[in-house]
Design a protein around this motif. Structure first.
Motif: not given
Length: 307
Positions: A236-252, A254-266
Motif C-alpha cells: 500500500v502506498s502513502p496515498r493509501g495511508s492518507l486515504a485509510y486515515m480519512r476513511a476511518i474518520q468518516s466511519r467514526a 457516520l457512527y456519531g463518534r468524535s474519535f476513531c476506534t480499532p473497529d473503524d480500522v478493522k
C-alpha cells in the motif's frame, strides 16, 4: 442527513446496508468508489440511486473499447468562424460521474482519468480547469476474465478509495426484490435529499474527528505489513495511508463518534486495502489479495484501552 441517504438508497437496494455505508464514507472522505462484481448484481443501480440522492450535477459515461480521452475530459478545437482555439468541456465537469464498465476502455483512455481523480482538475490546451466540489467518481467493472475487458493500471486502482463487491442476494432477499420491482421501478421514485452545501459542511466536520496516536500506529502497522508480506510484490502506498486515515474518520463520524476506534480500522481494511496491493507470482498461485489483507489484519495487534 446521512441516515436519510441510507434510507433513500435502501428503497431500491435490498439488504445492502454495509455497501451503502461504504458509499457514504467515500462521499465524506472525498474519495472515489469502484463497484466490482459479475454482471447483473446491481452495480449500476446502486450508483444511480446514490447519485440521485445528492442534489448536484450528474453524468454517466458508458466505456467501450473505442471510447477516447476527449470523450471524457473534453478537447481544445479550432473555431473556423472566429479563427480562435476554444475548449469544449467533457462530461467530467459534474459533481457525480458514473463510469459504467470502466475496464472495457483501453489503457490510453483509462489514463485520462488519473489527473481528474487525484487532483480534481482537467488540463486542456495548457490550461487547468478545476472540477466542481464535491467531485466523486463511481465506477463499475466486471471481473477481469470477462470478454472484452482490460485490467486497470495500478496507478488508477490506487486512486479509488474503496472497492465494493455486492455479491448475490439470499433467496429470501431476492424474492423481496421481485415483489418490489413487480409493478414499477422504485429507482424512479428516488429524490435528492442532501444539498451540495451540506456535503461540504459535513466533510469539514469529518476532518475534526480525532485519530489518536495509538490508532495511527495501528493503521501504519497494517500498512507496513502489506509492504513486506511474502506474497506481496507492491504494498500500500502513502496515498493509501492518507486515504485509510480519512476513511476511518468518516466511519467514526457516520457512527456519531468524535474519535476513531480499532473497529473503524478493522471494518475498512478489506474494501480499502485489497485493491491497492499487487501479488507476486507465488502469491497469485497460492492466495488472493483479500486473504492477504485478512491475514495481515489478524496478526496485527490492535490497541487496547488502558485499565
Amino acid at each position: 442527513m446521512l441516515k436519510k441517504i441510507k434510507e433513500n438508497v435502501s428503497k431500491v437496494m435490498i439488504d445492502k446496508e454495509k455497501e451503502i455505508e461504504l458509499m457514504i464514507i467515500a462521499l465524506l472522505s472525498d474519495g472515489h468508489v469502484l463497484l466490482e462484481d459479475v454482471p447483473g448484481t446491481g452495480k449500476t443501480t446502486m450508483a444511480k440511486c446514490f447519485a440521485k440522492s445528492i442534489d448536484g450535477s450528474f453524468n454517466r459515461l458508458q466505456f467501450t473499447p473505442d471510447t477516447l480521452p476527449s470523450d471524457i475530459v473534453g478537447q481544445e478545437y479550432f473555431d473556423v468562424k472566429t479563427s480562435e482555439f476554444k475548449v469544449r468541456r467533457g462530461p467530467v465537469f459534474n459533481n457525480v460521474l458514473l463510469i459504467d464498465e470502466i475496464n472495457r476502455a483501453v489503457p490510453r483512455t483509462q489514463s485520462a482519468l488519473l489527473e481528474l481523480m487525484e487532483e480534481k482538475s482537467v488540463t486542456l490546451g495548457g490550461v487547468t480547469y478545476h472540477l466542481p466540489k464535491p467531485f466523486i467518481v463511481i465506477a463499475t467493472q466486471n471481473p477481469f476474465d470477462s470478454i472484452g475487458t482490460f485490467p486497470l493500471p495500478d496507478a488508477q486502482l490506487d486512486r479509488f478509495l474503496l472497492t465494493i463487491k455486492q455479491g448475490y442476494p439470499s433467496p429470501e432477499k431476492e424474492k423481496i426484490m421481485l415483489k418490489r420491482f413487480r409493478l414499477s421501478n422504485p429507482l424512479e421514485s428516488i429524490n435528492s435529499i442532501i444539498a451540495i452545501e451540506d456535503i461540504l459542511d459535513l466533510k469539514k466536520d469529518v476532518k475534526e474527528v480525532i485519530v489518536s496516536e495509538d490508532i495511527e500506529d495501528y493503521l501504519l502497522d497494517i500498512i507496513l505489513e502489506t509492504r513486506r508480506h511474502q506474497f506481496v510484490d507492491i504494498g500500500v502506498s502513502p496515498r493509501g495511508s492518507l486515504a485509510y486515515m480519512r476513511a476511518i474518520q468518516s466511519r467514526a463520524y457516520l457512527y456519531g463518534r468524535s474519535f476513531c476506534t480499532p473497529d473503524d480500522v478493522k471494518q475498512l481494511a478489506q474494501p480499502l486495502l485489497a485493491h491497492r496491493i499487487s501479488l507476486n507470482v507465488e502469491g497469485e498461485v497460492k492466495t488472493t489479495k483479500e486473504n492477504v489483507i485478512q491475514e495481515i489484519h489478524d496478526k496485527t495487534s490492535a490497541p487496547v484501552e488502558a485499565s
